[in-house]
Motif scaffolding. Structure first.
Motif, short mmCIF file in Angstrom:
data_model
loop_
_atom_site.label_atom_id
_atom_site.label_comp_id
_atom_site.label_asym_id
_atom_site.label_seq_id
_atom_site.Cartn_x
_atom_site.Cartn_y
_atom_site.Cartn_z
N UNK A 1 0.77 5.59 0.70
CA UNK A 1 -0.09 6.16 1.50
C UNK A 1 0.32 6.79 1.98
N UNK A 2 0.11 7.57 3.00
CA UNK A 2 0.93 8.89 3.42
C UNK A 2 1.86 8.48 4.16
N UNK A 3 1.74 6.91 4.83
CA UNK A 3 2.78 6.50 6.11
C UNK A 3 4.07 5.71 5.15
N UNK B 1 -3.22 -0.83 -2.65
CA UNK B 1 -3.57 0.71 -2.57
C UNK B 1 -2.90 1.32 -2.98
N UNK B 2 -2.72 2.92 -3.34
CA UNK B 2 -2.68 4.05 -3.86
C UNK B 2 -3.17 5.27 -3.38
N UNK B 3 -3.10 6.48 -3.44
CA UNK B 3 -3.32 7.48 -3.04
C UNK B 3 -2.76 8.48 -3.80
N UNK B 4 -2.95 10.11 -3.73
CA UNK B 4 -2.74 11.23 -3.94
C UNK B 4 -1.24 10.77 -4.03
N UNK B 5 -0.66 11.11 -2.25
CA UNK B 5 0.64 10.94 -1.81
C UNK B 5 1.82 9.99 -2.64
N UNK C 1 0.82 -1.23 -0.17
CA UNK C 1 0.18 -0.03 -0.39
C UNK C 1 1.08 1.14 -0.61
N UNK D 1 -6.70 3.59 -13.27
CA UNK D 1 -7.85 4.59 -13.50
C UNK D 1 -7.68 6.03 -12.60
N UNK D 2 -7.20 6.30 -11.20
CA UNK D 2 -6.02 6.89 -10.59
C UNK D 2 -5.42 8.27 -11.32
N UNK E 1 -8.47 9.61 -14.13
CA UNK E 1 -8.73 10.84 -13.51
C UNK E 1 -8.35 12.26 -13.04
N UNK E 2 -6.64 11.69 -12.80
CA UNK E 2 -5.83 13.01 -12.76
C UNK E 2 -5.44 13.72 -13.75
N UNK F 1 -7.61 -0.24 -11.03
CA UNK F 1 -8.09 0.78 -10.17
C UNK F 1 -7.20 1.91 -10.35
#
Lengths: 156, 105
Positions: B19-21, B50-54, B17, B84-85, B88-89, B81
Motif C-alpha cells: 500500500x502507500x506505506x 493486499x495490494x492497491x493502486x500504489x 501488504x 482481478x485488480x 479491471x485496470x 483478488x
C-alpha cells in the motif's frame, strides 16, 4: 434516533495510517454482513481515498490530518474521507457533495492515475466535494450484485 | 521482499501488504535493477495478501523500464483478488501475469 451508527477516525496525514484506516473499515463492514469479496473491494477503495487524502493533506501542511467518517446502515456503508483536519457534520457534508463529471476540477484526483478509477469501479456510488479541501463520499451496498441472500430482510 | 539475480535472470518473492506505506520500499528495491539490459524478471506474488493502486504503480514502472531495456517482467502466483485488480485496470492485458491454479488465463 438516526438510522445509522456513525464512526469517525482522525489520523495524521502519514502513509502508515492508511493501513489502520483500511483495517478499521474492514472490521466495520464485516459487522453489517458484507461478503469477503465486497470487504476486499471496500479495503481497496477506502485505501485509495485515504492515500489521496494523505498526500493532499501532507502537501498543504506537514502535520495535517485526515478525517474518515463511516455511516453504517443495515444494508449499506457510507464512507466519507476528507483531506482537511476538521471533523464534519456527516449529514450536512453529505448534502454538499455532488456527482462530478470528467472536468478539470477533478484532475487533481486523477493525477495519481488509477486510484479514483478503482474507487469508481469498486464502490456503488461516488461523490466528490471540493471546498476547503477535498471530500470523497462513497457508498457500497450489502449484496450489491447478488441479492438472493437478503430475501428475508427485504420482504417487508 | 527477496530478490536474487544470476545470469540476467532476476527472481523475487514479494510478501505482505502493498500500500502507500510499503510500496516505496518495494519501488526502491526494484529500481536498483531498472537499468539492466535484457533482464528476465520473474516476481512471485503468491504471498501478497493486499495490494492497491500504489502497488500497481510500482509494477507498471518496473515493467516499463525493464521493457525499454529489452528485458521482460513476469508476475506469477497472483491470487484471484490480485488477478482481478490487474484485469479491471486493463493492466492484465498489457503485462505478463499468471494467476494461481489451473485455468488462470
Amino acid at each position: 434516533m438516526r438510522p445509522f451508527d456513525y464512526v469517525e477516525m482522525r489520523v495524521p496525514a502519514k502513509s502508515q495510517y492508511v493501513g489502520v484506516a483500511r483495517l478499521t473499515i474492514s472490521g466495520l463492514a464485516s459487522r453489517i454482513g458484507f461478503s469477503y469479496d465486497d470487504i476486499e473491494d471496500l479495503k481497496i477503495a477506502s485505501s485509495e481515498a485515504v492515500t489521496n487524502a494523505v498526500q493532499h493533506a501532507y502537501r498543504d501542511e506537514e502535520d495535517g490530518e485526515v478525517v474518515i467518517g463511516c455511516a453504517l446502515y443495515k444494508d449499506k456503508i457510507e464512507i466519507m474521507v476528507a483531506d482537511h483536519g476538521q471533523s464534519f457534520d456527516f449529514e450536512e457534508t453529505k448534502t454538499k457533495v455532488g456527482p462530478y463529471h470528467d472536468q478539470e476540477e477533478i484532475t487533481f484526483l486523477r493525477e495519481g492515475g488509477l486510484g479514483l478509477y478503482l474507487i469508481e469501479t469498486l464502490m456503488d456510488e461516488v461523490k466528490v466535494h471540493h471546498q476547503e479541501g477535498v471530500t470523497v463520499f462513497m457508498t457500497k451496498y450489502v449484496g450489491g450484485e447478488q441479492v438472493e441472500e437478503d430475501v428475508e430482510t427485504i420482504s417487508s | 521482499m527477496e530478490l536474487e539475480e544470476s545470469n540476467n535472470v532476476l527472481t523475487g518473492i514479494v510478501r505482505g501488504e502493498i500500500d502507500a506505506h510499503t510500496a516505496p520500499v518495494l519501488r526502491e528495491k526494484l529500481e536498483t535493477y531498472q537499468n539492466e539490459k535484457n533482464l528476465e524478471a520473474v516476481l512471485d506474488l503468491s504471498d501478497v495478501n493486499y495490494m492497491d493502486s500504489t502497488g500497481l504503480g510500482v509494477f507498471v514502472a518496473f515493467y516499463k523500464s525493464i521493457n525499454s531495456n529489452g528485458g521482460h517482467v513476469k508476475l506469477k502466483g497472483l491470487s484471484a483478488r490480485l488477478k482481478r485488480l490487474f484485469d479491471i485496470t486493463g493492466l492484465g492485458d498489457i503485462m505478463d501475469i499468471e494467476a494461481v491454479g489451473k485455468g488462470g488465463k
